[in-house]
Design a protein around this motif. Sequence first.
Motif, short mmCIF file in Angstrom:
data_model
loop_
_atom_site.label_atom_id
_atom_site.label_comp_id
_atom_site.label_asym_id
_atom_site.label_seq_id
_atom_site.Cartn_x
_atom_site.Cartn_y
_atom_site.Cartn_z
N GLU A 13 0.83 -1.21 0.00
CA GLU A 13 0.00 0.00 0.00
C GLU A 13 0.86 1.25 0.00
OE1 GLU A 13 -4.16 1.60 1.93
OE2 GLU A 13 -2.99 0.10 3.04
N ALA A 14 1.95 1.24 0.75
CA ALA A 14 2.85 2.39 0.77
C ALA A 14 3.48 2.62 -0.59
CB ALA A 14 3.94 2.18 1.83
N ALA A 15 3.85 1.54 -1.28
CA ALA A 15 4.45 1.67 -2.61
C ALA A 15 3.43 2.24 -3.60
CB ALA A 15 4.95 0.31 -3.09
N PHE A 16 2.19 1.80 -3.51
CA PHE A 16 1.15 2.32 -4.40
C PHE A 16 0.87 3.80 -4.11
CE2 PHE A 16 -1.32 -1.68 -5.93
CZ PHE A 16 -0.16 -2.15 -6.51
N THR A 17 0.86 4.16 -2.85
CA THR A 17 0.63 5.55 -2.49
C THR A 17 1.74 6.45 -3.03
OG1 THR A 17 -0.59 4.95 -0.50
CG2 THR A 17 0.34 7.16 -0.57
N ALA A 18 2.97 5.98 -2.91
CA ALA A 18 4.11 6.75 -3.42
C ALA A 18 4.02 6.90 -4.93
CB ALA A 18 5.42 6.07 -3.01
N ALA A 19 3.62 5.83 -5.62
CA ALA A 19 3.48 5.89 -7.08
C ALA A 19 2.38 6.88 -7.47
CB ALA A 19 3.19 4.51 -7.64
N ARG A 20 1.28 6.85 -6.76
CA ARG A 20 0.18 7.78 -7.02
C ARG A 20 0.64 9.22 -6.86
NH1 ARG A 20 -4.57 8.49 -9.51
NH2 ARG A 20 -3.14 9.99 -10.41
N GLU A 21 1.40 9.49 -5.83
CA GLU A 21 1.90 10.84 -5.58
C GLU A 21 2.86 11.28 -6.68
OE1 GLU A 21 3.49 10.52 -1.67
OE2 GLU A 21 1.53 10.68 -0.69
N ARG A 22 3.68 10.33 -7.16
CA ARG A 22 4.63 10.65 -8.22
C ARG A 22 3.88 11.00 -9.50
NH1 ARG A 22 9.47 7.84 -7.54
NH2 ARG A 22 10.98 8.19 -9.20
N VAL A 23 2.82 10.25 -9.80
CA VAL A 23 2.01 10.53 -10.98
C VAL A 23 1.32 11.89 -10.84
CG1 VAL A 23 -0.04 9.83 -12.28
CG2 VAL A 23 1.68 8.13 -11.62
N ASP A 24 0.73 12.15 -9.69
CA ASP A 24 0.04 13.42 -9.48
C ASP A 24 0.99 14.60 -9.68
OD1 ASP A 24 -2.32 12.14 -8.94
OD2 ASP A 24 -2.15 12.28 -6.77
N SER A 68 6.15 -9.22 -4.47
CA SER A 68 7.25 -8.85 -5.36
C SER A 68 6.71 -8.18 -6.62
CB SER A 68 8.06 -10.09 -5.71
OG SER A 68 9.06 -9.79 -6.66
N TRP A 69 5.69 -8.76 -7.22
CA TRP A 69 5.13 -8.19 -8.44
C TRP A 69 4.50 -6.82 -8.18
CZ3 TRP A 69 5.15 -7.94 -13.44
CH2 TRP A 69 4.10 -7.28 -14.09
N LEU A 70 3.71 -6.71 -7.13
CA LEU A 70 3.00 -5.46 -6.86
C LEU A 70 3.98 -4.32 -6.57
CD1 LEU A 70 0.05 -6.88 -4.76
CD2 LEU A 70 -0.01 -6.11 -7.15
N ARG A 71 5.04 -4.62 -5.85
CA ARG A 71 6.06 -3.59 -5.59
C ARG A 71 6.77 -3.20 -6.89
NH1 ARG A 71 8.41 -2.38 -0.86
NH2 ARG A 71 10.50 -2.74 -1.71
N HIS A 72 7.04 -4.18 -7.73
CA HIS A 72 7.64 -3.85 -9.02
C HIS A 72 6.71 -2.96 -9.83
CE1 HIS A 72 9.14 -3.91 -13.07
NE2 HIS A 72 7.93 -4.30 -13.44
N TYR A 73 5.44 -3.29 -9.84
CA TYR A 73 4.51 -2.52 -10.64
C TYR A 73 4.46 -1.06 -10.19
CZ TYR A 73 0.72 -1.87 -13.92
OH TYR A 73 -0.01 -1.46 -15.00
N ALA A 74 4.45 -0.86 -8.89
CA ALA A 74 4.46 0.51 -8.37
C ALA A 74 5.73 1.24 -8.80
CB ALA A 74 4.35 0.48 -6.84
N ALA A 75 6.86 0.54 -8.76
CA ALA A 75 8.12 1.15 -9.18
C ALA A 75 8.09 1.51 -10.66
CB ALA A 75 9.28 0.22 -8.87
N ALA A 76 7.53 0.63 -11.50
CA ALA A 76 7.44 0.90 -12.93
C ALA A 76 6.55 2.10 -13.21
CB ALA A 76 6.92 -0.34 -13.66
N VAL A 77 5.47 2.23 -12.48
CA VAL A 77 4.59 3.39 -12.63
C VAL A 77 5.34 4.67 -12.27
CG1 VAL A 77 2.55 4.55 -11.65
CG2 VAL A 77 2.42 2.15 -12.33
N SER A 78 6.15 4.62 -11.24
CA SER A 78 6.94 5.80 -10.85
C SER A 78 7.91 6.19 -11.95
CB SER A 78 7.69 5.52 -9.55
OG SER A 78 6.78 5.34 -8.47
N VAL A 79 8.57 5.21 -12.56
CA VAL A 79 9.47 5.50 -13.68
C VAL A 79 8.69 6.12 -14.84
CG1 VAL A 79 11.01 4.51 -15.42
CG2 VAL A 79 11.14 3.72 -13.05
N GLY A 80 7.52 5.54 -15.12
CA GLY A 80 6.68 6.07 -16.18
C GLY A 80 6.22 7.49 -15.92
N ALA A 81 5.96 7.80 -14.66
CA ALA A 81 5.58 9.17 -14.30
C ALA A 81 6.72 10.14 -14.56
CB ALA A 81 5.15 9.22 -12.84
N ASP A 82 7.94 9.72 -14.23
CA ASP A 82 9.10 10.59 -14.45
C ASP A 82 9.28 10.91 -15.93
OD1 ASP A 82 9.55 10.55 -11.75
OD2 ASP A 82 11.19 9.09 -11.84
N GLU A 83 8.86 9.99 -16.80
CA GLU A 83 9.02 10.23 -18.23
C GLU A 83 8.12 11.36 -18.72
OE1 GLU A 83 8.62 7.37 -21.98
OE2 GLU A 83 10.48 7.13 -20.85
#
Length: 247
Positions: A16-27, A218-233
């Motif tokens: 949940e923390a990883a997903f929240t961080a990814a959401r914030e990065r996208v926002d 493992s998968w869910l944490r990876h997915y959050a990390a990939a979303v964060s990279v995608g947000a940076d793009e």
Amino acid sequence: MTPDPLAPLLALADVEAAFTAARERVDAALRHRALRRNGGQVAAEISLRAAVASAALEDHRYGLDEVRAGTVTDPVVQGALRVAEAVGGLVDLWPRAPRQVLARLHVLAARGVVPEAALGRLESGAERIDALAGLVAGNDRTPPLLLAAVVHAELLTLKPFAGPAGVVARAAARLTLIGRGFDTRGLVDVEAGHLAREPEYVGAAGAYATGTPDGLRSWLRHYAAAVSVGADEIAEVGDAVLSPSAT
């Protein structure tokens, strides 16, 4: 109200923390000033990059400039481009008829790669595809990022279609993020995030397939990390779009 069947996944450690961080990065990325007047240009560039990354994850690797120039005729790349172009028109249909959309995505992705008779036809996993379709259809309970991650992993590990099934999996996840309001303009290049972390992507998908709590985590944490990279793009592309007027 029917409980969310995927809710227990959010209770896995750090998910949940990883997903929240990814959401914030996208926002934060979606506040980039280029999106105010040049949003269409940014979206078109990200769509191209996502298609090139998705093909690369099928081991059909070409430079972005080559593909942009139209000199790449590789059928997997062409399929990924067709899928990227079609995603916007499939958003509304996805939650209503998921199986129909998956078949359509496969036709677009695999044309010229597999025999005509195999296009849009399941090779395996019909029961799990039915279960996945039931999870997608009309589901407004599961958080979008979690649902997209599960859709992606199920299709990626099941490989229900012949040929570039991963292109279908990544497109279905993108449809979920767009349709459920996480990324309504299709600006988050999650595919680039997977490619940037490709060994982790492959390993985490394999871990998910075990069905263990650690594998799912493992998968869910990876997915959050990939979303964060995608947000940076988004910022990277936005800066490039603005740079001509800045010089």
